[in-house]
Design an enzyme around this catalytic site. Structure first.
Site, PDB file in Angstrom:
ATOM      1  N   LEU A 165     -13.368  16.922 -17.469  1.00 47.30           N
ATOM      2  CA  LEU A 165     -12.890  18.280 -17.710  1.00 47.30           C
ATOM      3  C   LEU A 165     -13.545  19.191 -16.684  1.00 47.30           C
ATOM      4  O   LEU A 165     -14.689  18.952 -16.262  1.00 47.30           O
ATOM      5  CB  LEU A 165     -13.262  18.757 -19.120  1.00 47.30           C
ATOM      6  CG  LEU A 165     -12.572  18.087 -20.318  1.00 47.30           C
ATOM      7  CD1 LEU A 165     -13.165  18.626 -21.617  1.00 47.30           C
ATOM      8  CD2 LEU A 165     -11.076  18.309 -20.285  1.00 47.30           C
ATOM      9  N   ASP A 166     -12.838  20.232 -16.273  1.00 46.55           N
ATOM     10  CA  ASP A 166     -13.430  21.206 -15.365  1.00 46.55           C
ATOM     11  C   ASP A 166     -14.670  21.826 -16.000  1.00 46.55           C
ATOM     12  O   ASP A 166     -14.783  21.915 -17.235  1.00 46.55           O
ATOM     13  CB  ASP A 166     -12.435  22.325 -15.043  1.00 46.55           C
ATOM     14  CG  ASP A 166     -11.326  21.856 -14.118  1.00 46.55           C
ATOM     15  OD1 ASP A 166     -11.449  20.745 -13.576  1.00 46.55           O
ATOM     16  OD2 ASP A 166     -10.343  22.604 -13.950  1.00 46.55           O
ATOM     17  N   ARG A 167     -15.582  22.283 -15.176  1.00 43.66           N
ATOM     18  CA  ARG A 167     -16.827  22.873 -15.669  1.00 43.66           C
ATOM     19  C   ARG A 167     -16.568  24.008 -16.655  1.00 43.66           C
ATOM     20  O   ARG A 167     -17.234  24.104 -17.693  1.00 43.66           O
ATOM     21  CB  ARG A 167     -17.648  23.392 -14.480  1.00 43.66           C
ATOM     22  CG  ARG A 167     -18.965  24.041 -14.878  1.00 43.66           C
ATOM     23  CD  ARG A 167     -19.790  24.371 -13.661  1.00 43.66           C
ATOM     24  NE  ARG A 167     -21.109  24.857 -14.015  1.00 43.66           N
ATOM     25  CZ  ARG A 167     -22.152  24.865 -13.198  1.00 43.66           C
ATOM     26  NH1 ARG A 167     -22.011  24.412 -11.965  1.00 43.66           N
ATOM     27  NH2 ARG A 167     -23.319  25.299 -13.584  1.00 43.66           N
TER      28      ARG A 167
ATOM     29  N   CYS B 122     -13.833  24.557 -18.391  1.00 44.44           N
ATOM     30  CA  CYS B 122     -12.916  24.167 -19.460  1.00 44.44           C
ATOM     31  C   CYS B 122     -13.732  23.587 -20.614  1.00 44.44           C
ATOM     32  O   CYS B 122     -14.746  22.911 -20.402  1.00 44.44           O
ATOM     33  CB  CYS B 122     -11.918  23.135 -18.947  1.00 44.44           C
ATOM     34  SG  CYS B 122     -10.726  22.577 -20.178  1.00 44.44           S
TER      35      CYS B 122
END
Length: 430
Positions: free
Chosen positions: A192-194, A196
């Protein structure tokens, strides 16, 4: 005439010594075999789910688990990794050592060579000092655990993997805190993106991690325009608060993505590209539907990515639907410049207790960042994942080799919204 065979033999002998000297300077990895990518159970299940090829990068990581990932990536980036293809015959020995890229796929019998200097790299695990408070916090993120998988509700602001200027990432911290009774640490199977938040699945064993890799790869490699959920092995649903409202209440976004360099090469970003003109484009599909609209100009969307591309949901929302996600300043900066803020002075729940900073480990603050504040955080949350019950599947593989994986029981995972997104939900629905 008699001298010609001698010359040929000398040339062949010279090639042999050249190859031997080359091998002496390299660390030789075992030949790649398809059955060696996982244990028997994981291989059987993975083949049923997604018989995808193994890359050179994955084979090096599997054969050299003690090598730092950053070093492995650097070796590929500097083109210091070589390959001997099993398809090459003896006649091509003098040309058989070729540079290999990280994403190149392997065939059975291929051999990879690394610089001999990697043997001198000290085999040390990442040093991760965690306090009792930090351990308790990380364990409080666990929303599901069984013998094969571990599921976290990842907070926004915590990086999943290490990188430049990242000293402590969730994968390293989890290895120090979430082993429980196991001798091996949990392994990442997706990212997951930082910024997100939401569901992050990890494999607790090497076998289950291999199976989960196959499940998550299936989503990317086999996705099509068919949105029949019954045919999908993996289903992911995100909640996002966006600026504006899509023209249609639900639909399917099919727009390929590609990376472009901006700021004179200083940075890059993902954008919509034309498949016919952009050779490195990636097919990307997102299903969406409107959950609810607000009179304040915001809309809650449920986003279901049918492929797994970098920044896919953010770009599809901003560039295709024309509704950038709140807090996404990379792809929705212009929309944020026009964004107004709410006056919470008359709301009953706008007490100082809700707005004050909460001191959490790892410098996290999950109360701040709602749409009522000057700089809202990214409002993108992986709320639900439905995937096969891996624990049950592996038990069935052990007991029956002809198990029908299409009838595998599904496991539904749900993660609550972070406090700042919950507050935005309350504000837009007040």
């Amino acid at each position: 005439m008699a001298a010609e065979p001698i010359v040929l033999r000398l040339r062949a002998l010279s090639r042999h010594f050249s190859v031997t000297r080359h091998e002496a300077k390299c660390l030789t990895l075992p030949p790649f075999t398809a059955t060696a990518t996982a244990t028997l159970n994981a291989s059987a299940l993975g083949k049923q789910l997604s018989p995808t090829p193994t890359t050179a990068l994955k084979w090096v990581i599997r054969c050299c688990p003690d090598l730092p990932r950053t070093l492995v990536h650097k070796l590929f980036r500097l083109r210091q990794v070589r390959i001997v293809s099993a398809a090459n015959g003896i006649q091509e020995q003098d040309h058989r050592y070729k540079r290999v890229a990280a994403k190149d796929t392997l065939n059975s019998g291929d051999r990879i060579f690394l610089p001999q200097s990697v043997k001198e790299i000290p085999r040390q695990k990442p040093d991760c000092h965690v306090t009792a408070k930090e351990i308790n916090f990380i364990r409080s993120l666990v929303i599901y655990k069984d013998p094969t998988i571990l599921v976290l509700n990842k907070p926004s602001g915590m990086p999943v993997q290490g990188g430049i200027n990242i000293k402590r990432s969730l994968d390293v911290i989890a290895a120090a805190c979430l082993n429980y009774e196991y001798s091996e640490p949990p392994r990442l199977v997706h990212r997951l993106d930082r910024d997100c938040s939401g569901i992050l699945v990890m494999g607790r064993t090497q076998t289950s991690a291999a199976v989960l890799h196959s499940i998550f790869r299936e989503k990317t490699s086999r996705a099509s325009d068919d949105i029949d959920t019954e045919k999908r092995i993996l289903q992911r649903r995100y909640w996002a608060l966006v600026i504006g409202c899509p023209r249609r209440s639900k639909g399917l976004v099919t727009a390929s993505l590609g990376k472009v360099v901006v700021d004179n090469g200083k940075s890059d970003r993902i954008t919509i590209v034309d498949n016919s003109k952009f050779l490195s484009s990636q097919h990307a599909i997102t299903e969406y539907r409107v959950i609810g609209s607000s009179s304040h100009g915001y809309t809650w969307l449920e986003l279901s990515p049918l492929t797994g591309r970098k920044h896919q949901l953010r770009v599809h929302c901003a560039e295709v639907l024309g509704t950038p996600i709140v807090g996404d300043y990379k792809y929705g900066w212009q929309a944020h410049r026009k964004l107004g803020h709410f006056d919470l002075s008359n709301l009953e729940d706008s007490s100082e207790e809700l707005l004050k900073e909460e001191k959490l480990p790892f410098d996290l603050n999950l109360n701040k960042g709602s749409i009522s504040e000057k700089c809202p955080r990214l409002h993108l949350h992986c709320k639900q994942i439905v995937l096969p019950n891996v624990s049950q599947a592996l038990q069935n593989v052990q007991s029956a080799s002809n198990y029908d994986f299409s009838q595998m029981e599904g496991l539904e995972l749900v993660a609550a919204l972070p406090p700042y997104m919950q507050r935005s939900w309350d504000v837009t629905n007040s």
